[in-house]
Scaffold this motif. Structure first.
Motif, mmCIF file in Angstrom:
data_model
loop_
_atom_site.group_PDB
_atom_site.id
_atom_site.type_symbol
_atom_site.label_atom_id
_atom_site.label_comp_id
_atom_site.label_asym_id
_atom_site.label_seq_id
_atom_site.Cartn_x
_atom_site.Cartn_y
_atom_site.Cartn_z
ATOM 1 N N UNK A 1 0.607 -1.297 -0.068
ATOM 2 C CA UNK A 1 -0.150 -0.065 -0.027
ATOM 3 C C UNK A 1 0.875 1.333 -0.049
ATOM 4 N N UNK A 2 0.329 2.438 -0.203
ATOM 5 C CA UNK A 2 0.831 3.630 -0.076
ATOM 6 C C UNK A 2 1.547 3.995 1.280
ATOM 7 N N UNK A 3 0.890 3.408 2.365
ATOM 8 C CA UNK A 3 1.527 3.293 3.832
ATOM 9 C C UNK A 3 2.684 2.567 3.995
ATOM 10 N N UNK A 4 2.895 1.618 3.315
ATOM 11 C CA UNK A 4 3.906 0.719 3.119
ATOM 12 C C UNK A 4 5.379 1.269 2.612
ATOM 13 N N UNK A 5 4.839 2.075 1.302
ATOM 14 C CA UNK A 5 6.043 2.791 0.729
ATOM 15 C C UNK A 5 6.713 3.947 1.419
ATOM 16 N N UNK A 6 5.272 4.588 2.211
ATOM 17 C CA UNK A 6 5.917 5.472 3.338
ATOM 18 C C UNK A 6 6.996 5.091 4.320
ATOM 19 N N UNK A 7 6.748 3.848 4.777
ATOM 20 C CA UNK A 7 7.657 3.088 5.752
ATOM 21 C C UNK A 7 8.918 2.799 5.184
ATOM 22 N N UNK B 1 14.832 12.097 6.872
ATOM 23 C CA UNK B 1 14.812 13.547 6.683
ATOM 24 C C UNK B 1 14.143 13.863 5.248
ATOM 25 N N UNK B 2 14.549 13.178 4.167
ATOM 26 C CA UNK B 2 13.799 13.467 2.882
ATOM 27 C C UNK B 2 12.271 13.314 2.732
ATOM 28 N N UNK B 3 11.822 12.013 3.534
ATOM 29 C CA UNK B 3 10.582 12.026 3.754
ATOM 30 C C UNK B 3 9.663 13.008 4.607
ATOM 31 N N UNK B 4 10.483 13.596 5.611
ATOM 32 C CA UNK B 4 9.753 14.773 6.361
ATOM 33 C C UNK B 4 9.805 15.940 5.346
ATOM 34 N N UNK B 5 10.779 15.994 4.566
ATOM 35 C CA UNK B 5 10.629 17.183 3.384
ATOM 36 C C UNK B 5 9.428 16.911 2.341
ATOM 37 N N UNK B 6 9.208 15.898 2.282
ATOM 38 C CA UNK B 6 8.123 15.524 1.206
ATOM 39 C C UNK B 6 6.723 16.042 1.829
ATOM 40 N N UNK B 7 6.761 16.117 3.181
ATOM 41 C CA UNK B 7 5.306 16.448 3.942
ATOM 42 C C UNK B 7 4.833 15.272 4.693
#
Length: 320
Positions: free
Chosen positions: A187-193, A201-207
């Motif tokens: 899922x999308x959530x899994x991709x975020x993990x 840090x880059x994930x935070x920058x993506x919002x």
């Protein structure tokens, strides 16, 4: 990933479940019990893999989540006289609540500090079990009586001490968890993990709110581990403090590394490999741990990313 990848992934997992079901008709009673235990503990490893493999958080405290499910279900049956479904739900609830509390506190740290904090919480949980020995049985543990391990549906009763019933129940739990895990990681959530694991840090920058996503992963991971613990208590009839010790947190880490971190079927393969190597070698020599150690060294040398992880890297890139 190709468009056929989801079809291949689900076909592979359904095929593995079907194979385990067919084995219930082919294996003798001894292997029924052994494989049922392996499937329940593989669920424990899958819960650990959710946090370690996909989020990259190394925990040494997951035995307390397994123990929360184990004691939640065991005490509900023994001390309160609850039915099997209610006791299993109690185990799940204990694991979910505990993982939420631990996650809120432990996720204030990162890296080695997170590992140490989870280990300290696990040790506190273990000592509490020993302190309240009048309720928990302390070092000796408790045996869940056979009459309490009966699953009733109206006029139909299923005895969980029956090897065939126990096997089917363990397979049902394993099948449900592995399909839920597969759905989550795809899922999308899994991709975020995975993005958090690779570069927070880059994930935070993506919002993305990385703290809330990691907290949700801790709760999911802890609840899956608690489901394994609750099932272990109800299917095998024993609740003991050794399952909540810090050393027991190392086992799912080992199983996940052997099978392949961040692979959905890796925890099953790692648990299966470890159990059968010990079972076979212990029948020939008392120095079986030496043989197990050599086998593990060879496995790490030739499959550095675990069995399924290395297969994915070298040949089957579509494996989830």
């Amino acid at each position: 990933m190709s468009e056929a990848s989801p079809v291949k992934a689900y076909a592979l997992h359904l095929g593995a479940i079907a194979l385990l079901f067919v084995l219930s008709f082919l294996l003798p009673e001894y292997y029924h019990g052994l494989l049922a235990r392996i499937m329940v503990l593989a669920v424990f490893a899958m819960g650990y893999n959710m946090l370690f493999g996909y989020v990259g958080l190394l925990s040494l405290g997951h035995a307390m989540f397994f123990g929360a499910g184990l004691y939640g279900a065991g005490l509900a049956v023994i001390q309160l006289g609850w039915s099997v479904p209610a006791a299993f739900a109690a185990g799940l609830g204990c694991g979910a609540v505990l993982s939420l509390i631990i996650g809120l506190l432990a996720l204030r740290t990162t890296g080695v500090a997170f590992m140490i904090v989870t280990m300290m919480f696990a040790q506190v949980f273990y000592l509490l079990i020993l302190y309240f020995a009048a309720w928990t049985g302390g070092d000796q543990g408790m045996v869940v009586p056979q009459p309490a391990r009966v699953l009733t549906f109206g006029a139909t009763s299923l005895d969980l001490t029956n090897p065939t019933v126990r096997y089917i129940c363990a397979l049902s739990l394993f099948s449900l968890v592995v399909l839920i895990t597969l759905a989550i990681v795809r899922s999308r959530y899994g991709r975020v993990l995975v993005a958090i694991r690779e570069n927070e840090e880059r994930t935070k920058m993506l919002g993305y709110d990385t703290f809330s996503n990691k907290l949700a992963a801790v709760v999911v991971s802890g609840t899956i581990c608690a489901a394994s613990g609750a099932a272990y208590a109800l299917l095998f009839g024993y609740v003991g403090s050794s399952f909540a010790s810090v050393q027991y947190s190392i086992l799912p880490l080992l199983w996940v590394l052997l099978g392949g971190a961040a692979t959905t079927l890796g925890p099953l393969i790692g648990t299966l490999f470890m159990y059968y190597v010990i079972d076979v070698t212990s029948g020939y020599t008392s120095a079986y741990l030496l043989i197990v150690g050599v086998a593990l060294i060879l496995l790490v040398l030739f499959f550095p990313k675990g069995i399924l992880g290395s297969i994915r890297q070298r040949w089957l890139g579509w494996l989830p």
